[in-house]
Design a protein around this motif. Structure first.
Motif, PDB file in Angstrom:
ATOM      1  N   ARG A 168       0.743  -1.146   0.006  1.00 17.55           N
ATOM      2  CA  ARG A 168      -0.026  -0.129  -0.042  1.00 17.55           C
ATOM      3  C   ARG A 168       0.972   1.130  -0.005  1.00 17.55           C
ATOM      4  N   HIS A 169       2.175   1.203  -0.515  1.00 14.93           N
ATOM      5  CA  HIS A 169       3.285   2.122  -0.486  1.00 14.93           C
ATOM      6  C   HIS A 169       3.272   3.028  -1.667  1.00 14.93           C
ATOM      7  N   ASN A 170       3.459   4.032  -1.964  1.00 15.03           N
ATOM      8  CA  ASN A 170       3.373   4.896  -3.178  1.00 15.03           C
ATOM      9  C   ASN A 170       4.708   5.019  -3.816  1.00 15.03           C
ATOM     10  N   GLU A 172       8.197   4.564  -5.726  1.00 17.20           N
ATOM     11  CA  GLU A 172       8.415   3.887  -7.104  1.00 17.20           C
ATOM     12  C   GLU A 172       8.811   2.140  -6.597  1.00 17.20           C
ATOM     13  N   GLU A 180      12.721   4.221 -15.676  1.00 23.52           N
ATOM     14  CA  GLU A 180      13.197   5.506 -15.678  1.00 23.52           C
ATOM     15  C   GLU A 180      14.561   5.836 -16.188  1.00 23.52           C
TER      16      GLU A 180
ATOM     17  N   THR B  11       0.250  10.908  -3.681  1.00 25.07           N
ATOM     18  CA  THR B  11      -0.814  10.311  -3.731  1.00 25.07           C
ATOM     19  C   THR B  11      -1.091   9.012  -2.774  1.00 25.07           C
ATOM     20  N   LEU B  12      -1.905   8.838  -1.959  1.00 23.87           N
ATOM     21  CA  LEU B  12      -1.973   7.680  -1.084  1.00 23.87           C
ATOM     22  C   LEU B  12      -2.755   6.699  -1.792  1.00 23.87           C
ATOM     23  N   PHE B  13      -2.440   5.368  -1.437  1.00 25.05           N
ATOM     24  CA  PHE B  13      -2.697   4.149  -1.854  1.00 25.05           C
ATOM     25  C   PHE B  13      -4.333   4.071  -2.156  1.00 25.05           C
ATOM     26  N   PRO B  43       8.028  11.323 -13.261  1.00 28.43           N
ATOM     27  CA  PRO B  43       7.910  10.195 -12.873  1.00 28.43           C
ATOM     28  C   PRO B  43       7.651   9.212 -13.784  1.00 28.43           C
ATOM     29  N   HIS B 159       8.548   9.212   1.466  1.00 28.99           N
ATOM     30  CA  HIS B 159       8.113   7.654   1.360  1.00 28.99           C
ATOM     31  C   HIS B 159       9.035   6.951   2.324  1.00 28.99           C
ATOM     32  N   LEU B 161       9.990   4.443   5.217  1.00 25.94           N
ATOM     33  CA  LEU B 161       9.467   3.018   5.365  1.00 25.94           C
ATOM     34  C   LEU B 161      10.291   2.396   6.344  1.00 25.94           C
ATOM     35  N   GLU B 194       4.635   8.425   4.211  1.00 27.13           N
ATOM     36  CA  GLU B 194       3.374   8.875   3.357  1.00 27.13           C
ATOM     37  C   GLU B 194       2.178   9.156   4.186  1.00 27.13           C
TER      38      GLU B 194
END
Lengths: 230, 230
Positions: A168-170, A172, A180, B11-13, B43, B159, B161, B194
């Protein structure tokens, strides 16, 4: 004739350093007594001495001696005496900065092209490609360039990770990042999962370990392959 | 007086672009009719036009106009006409290379320090710190330096984690990577998860969104914080 062993990782989950590679290392280094270790990538900021100690311990089980390149007052001379070279993982930016600034990139390339066996794990495998531009590492230092050894004609992405279907992480995915890269570069990329490694000998480039690698070519859909197609 | 909104992600999931920030964006841009969008991070290799179209659509719901900086023949002039600046996410190396090569880094810094509101998401937030050295992105292009806007006195890791406690992967965790950064740099780092964002106004730096941020200072154990302590 080049002889290379390029591993995605040094260590599999729950195992000790390099243990999953024991049989392959015995074979790869069978004509070698002493391995010259390049500790410059310093994983987690570990010292050159402490990192070399880990490698000495791992290779003592194979009756191989290990000498850290940092122990030579003239590292070029150290490399020129090397029977074999092993570059350990850690931070690729740090590794590449050191190799460029000390003028060692060209020295290693020449030695390996003349037949000195070269082993890399993680960052040490990354630098076997033409550039370090598909590393996963953070740019903690600014190297004078991204060019690397170019021992193989493709870039590597070590520790390759598949997208997490339940994530559920955005941030990349690895695949998006490599896509890219191909917006601006044409060098193919091998996504090498942990447990896999590449063995180059007698002009052949073999994929070893479990399962397939993920292959990325500019303008193509990425695909799984049991071979290195380059 | 600087006015900044620095988001971990656009953007969230499962949500649409910027939708989780709607109310905050209304407030942040309340005195602004037109936002100048910096699309250079591209992106997934999306074109400047296509990326700007996404942003135009998102801000049309707030009755704001958006103009892409790439549409100006002289982007410096474009910036000097800006009422507010928004730099979108993507690849930080690509973004920083463009900004340095076009001489725009200093221009944006000066405008924002004179009071032009600045919003960033992901890579666009990364460049608000003194350097881009805590980006998660791949070095797909070689920028002339890692220095960025320095609008805040800490670096950002968007982001952010947490380590996966059940993970069987041996690539470095985010925490390990930031620890490696602090072996060579003293700039503190905010690990911004996020859904979180930083709001700077009237000389205050506030953490907004859900939960805490992870704070990294050289030589200290990382810790959770409900505030930005710098």
């Amino acid at each position: 004739m080049k002889k290379l062993l390029l591993a995605s990782t040094s260590t599999l989950f729950g195992e000790t350093y390099l243990s999953y590679l024991t049989k392959d290392l015995e074979l790869f280094f069978k004509d070698v007594d002493t391995i010259t270790f390049v500790p410059f990538a310093r994983p987690g900021g570990i010292s050159h001495d402490a990192y070399t100690a880990v490698v000495i311990k791992a290779f003592s089980k194979l009756d191989k001696k290990v000498v850290g390149l940092h122990t030579y007052s003239d590292p070029k001379e150290g490399l020129e005496q090397a029977e074999a070279i092993f570059t350990g993982g850690g931070n690729t930016f740090l590794l590449v900065k050191q190799l460029h600034e000390q003028g060692l990139m060209a020295v290693i390339k020449e030695l390996v092209e003349s037949g000195i066996p070269y082993m890399g794990s993680s960052a040490g495998s990354n630098i076997a490609g033409p550039t370090m531009q598909t590393t996963n590492d953070m740019p903690i230092v600014y190297p004078p360039g991204f060019e690397t050894l170019g021992l193989v004609n493709f870039n590597l992405n070590p520790h390759y990770l598949d997208p997490n279907p339940t994530g559920r992480h955005n941030g990349e995915t690895r695949e998006t990042r490599i896509k890219e890269f191909h917006e601006f570069n044409t060098t193919p990329v091998v996504g090498l999962r942990e447990g896999n490694f590449i063995w180059v000998q007698n002009g052949k480039t073999l994929l070893k370990g479990k399962g397939t690698a993920r292959i990325f070519e500019a303008g193509k859909t990425p695909y799984e392959s049991e071979k290195i197609p380059f």
